[in-house]
Enzyme design. Structure first.
Site, mmCIF file in Angstrom:
data_model
loop_
_atom_site.group_PDB
_atom_site.id
_atom_site.type_symbol
_atom_site.label_atom_id
_atom_site.label_comp_id
_atom_site.label_asym_id
_atom_site.label_seq_id
_atom_site.Cartn_x
_atom_site.Cartn_y
_atom_site.Cartn_z
ATOM 1 N N GLY A 316 0.774 -1.142 0.108
ATOM 2 C CA GLY A 316 0.091 0.002 0.023
ATOM 3 C C GLY A 316 0.812 1.326 0.064
ATOM 4 O O GLY A 316 1.903 1.149 -0.502
ATOM 5 N N GLU A 317 0.527 2.241 0.414
ATOM 6 C CA GLU A 317 1.004 3.590 0.686
ATOM 7 C C GLU A 317 1.330 4.391 -0.746
ATOM 8 O O GLU A 317 1.852 5.306 -0.891
ATOM 9 C CB GLU A 317 2.337 3.488 1.182
ATOM 10 C CG GLU A 317 2.500 3.032 2.441
ATOM 11 C CD GLU A 317 3.969 2.951 3.294
ATOM 12 O OE1 GLU A 317 4.929 3.234 2.372
ATOM 13 O OE2 GLU A 317 4.109 2.332 4.235
ATOM 14 N N GLY A 318 0.798 3.648 -1.718
ATOM 15 C CA GLY A 318 0.983 3.957 -3.209
ATOM 16 C C GLY A 318 2.437 3.491 -3.701
ATOM 17 O O GLY A 318 2.887 3.887 -4.881
#
Lengths: 349, 349
Positions: A316-318
């Protein structure tokens, strides 16, 4: 809600720009099609950006963070306080997405859409808190209508900041302990899929934990039967503040004509909600990577999306979208800088 | 040939460096394993480079160009003069690999190992010409022993220049009209595979052309029966100057301890010859991408290689390896710069 901004028209693209880009690719000094998906990306960005020289230089990354009431059901391998601890880590530059943005020269901003920890004015964090985490979706709706609108609005504002800064591309990231549970519930509702098929280990549940998580999701779906054809209502009942913010960002990107590079499982679930809300949003989404979260493939299939990378990422987090940025940049450089057959005096095949 | 340099020992690696790298990865602020193959790359580079902070900053790319007598059998969609025309394009900076190296800040050098065009002293091109193209492998051996040694030596010298320049990583590229034919013949001999299975369209043959190409390869294999267990002899009988140079480069990289990022179909066939020559070479090879040339998958399988990218590239020149460089760089940045759980004060799962 009917007259709200998220019902505004999506930007349409100029087919002549795409035609010109395809024609240009055919003249470059390489066998036709031999740069595969790098050609496709360049043509796509040229079309979406409405310019003959596409660019992925200026990247705006927004990570939306929020907490989830359903964490109390024991559906994550990490304790809930990690969401807020990670906010600090983003700001201090020690998280994966911080390192990647630095390495890529991308701008990174953090938006708190509703974490539990009470510190509402952290330096370096946009405060768009819609609440102290969502309600536990197993037993009640995740959020109120006002909270949904606030979260969508937080996404809208991030994209507007990106447009104001002249970004070529928007990336939305997520942080929220337990958020694969609402994302999976949302995807199950919209795809009318069995939670047993879509539920996965998230950050690291064991098989028994995955089974329990699927039961929690089944209960949530049972409670919210019938929302599958109402994407915004599904977001409200089953989603999370950061998931709604991502959906709002994607809708706004498509309205303003800013291409979006979608990350992994959580953001793809948000993208699904945005596309079900208005199918025209889909044209503005590029897909970066195939997550190792097992349900991701099903959501991608529903979106007819073929991500660029498959590196078993599940952070996640980009971070998966960030990993794909250099491919977009190379695709643009090749499109903009390669010699044509005529320029190089090379015989065509 | 028995005492030649290419029989020297391959560098071995220090298992304690790998252990330290794995331990470090486990302390970074992310769920264990959530950065997937980016973790694996960082640990691998740390081990091969024998340092705790791996790097892919300094990249040395050498493109080896040569011509192939078998082109007269009509096995390519492009005429033979394109090899030399592309040499000019490399030097002038208009080719795909030129653009990519500029974009990546990688150094690019071009080695003529034996093109047909007579201009032996082109500015910007290393002249290591072993001949005016190989012989037509359908009817005779591609090259003499002296030509094989000269080609291997050309590869060796390129890697030695890379080491002298302090490169973190070596990439070998290929340019040679018709070179998927010798590469496929070589792979068929070493894998004892049917040419019908491995032969593909190269730069763009139609199905009838692919069938014809497979027949040419079948004739060449028939002529050279028995070379499958002698990798260097297989290179001499069925290969090409640039393919031998790539094999020489890979062997030398492994001897000197310089990790190699392998490109697509042609370079993987060369890597197969190098690994069959000395299996220890394999530890030093990282694989960048899965080519859309259909036989590539079989060669990769034989090498137990899982490339990082699958973007339907089929250009050669080292372009697929160049496309993977940013992933190596991000992997290194993440390994070197992320905060640990202790540093960030984050609860572990």
């Amino acid at each position: 809600m009917i007259s709200a901004w998220f019902f505004d028209n999506i930007r349409s693209v100029d087919p002549y720009v795409e035609e010109r880009a395809l024609k240009h690719q055919a003249q470059l000094t390489k066998p036709p099609g031999s740069l595969g998906r790098l050609e496709e990306i360049a043509v796509r960005l040229s079309t979406l950006q409405d310019r003959d020289r596409p660019s992925a230089d200026k990247i705006h990354v927004t990570v939306f963070a929020a907490d989830h009431g359903v964490a109390q059901e024991g559906v994550s391998a990490f304790p809930q306080e990690v969401t807020s601890q990670m906010l600090e880590n983003f700001v201090r530059g020690g998280a994966a997405i911080s390192v990647m943005c630095r390495s890529l020269g991308a701008s990174l901003e953090i938006v708190d859409v509703g974490t539990v920890a009470g510190d509402t004015d952290r330096p370096g964090v946009h405060n768009r808190r819609a609440g102290e985490g969502t309600a536990n979706i197993r037993i009640r709706d995740a959020m109120s209508e006002a909270q949904l609108e606030g979260s969508l609005q937080a996404g809208r504002e991030a994209v507007e900041r990106a447009v104001d800064a002249g970004a070529d591309l928007f990336i939305g990231g997520d942080m929220g302990i337990a958020n694969t549970t609402p994302a999976t519930a949302l995807a199950c509702a919209l795809l009318k899929a069995d939670p047993k098929v879509l539920t996965g280990p998230g950050t690291g549940l064991n098989p028994a934990g995955v089974l329990h998580k699927a039961e929690v999701i089944r209960d949530a779906l049972h409670r919210c039967a019938g929302v599958g054809d109402q994407p915004l209502e599904a977001l409200r009942c089953l989603g999370g503040f950061e998931i709604a913010a991502l959906a709002g960002a994607f809708i706004r990107g498509a309205q303003l004509g800013l291409p979006v590079l979608v990350d992994g499982f959580i953001t793809t679930a948000a993208a699904l909600a945005a596309v079900r809300h208005d199918p025209a949003v889909g044209s503005w989404l590029l897909f970066s990577h195939r997550s190792s979260e097992p349900g991701h493939g099903e959501i991608l299939k529903a979106l007819k999306a073929e991500p660029l990378l498959d590196l078993s990422l599940r952070l996640g987090e980009g971070s998966g979208a960030a990993a794909a940025v250099p491919l977009l940049r190379l695709a643009c450089s090749l499109h903009n800088e390669m010699a044509t057959f005529a320029e190089a005096g090379i015989s065509e095949g």
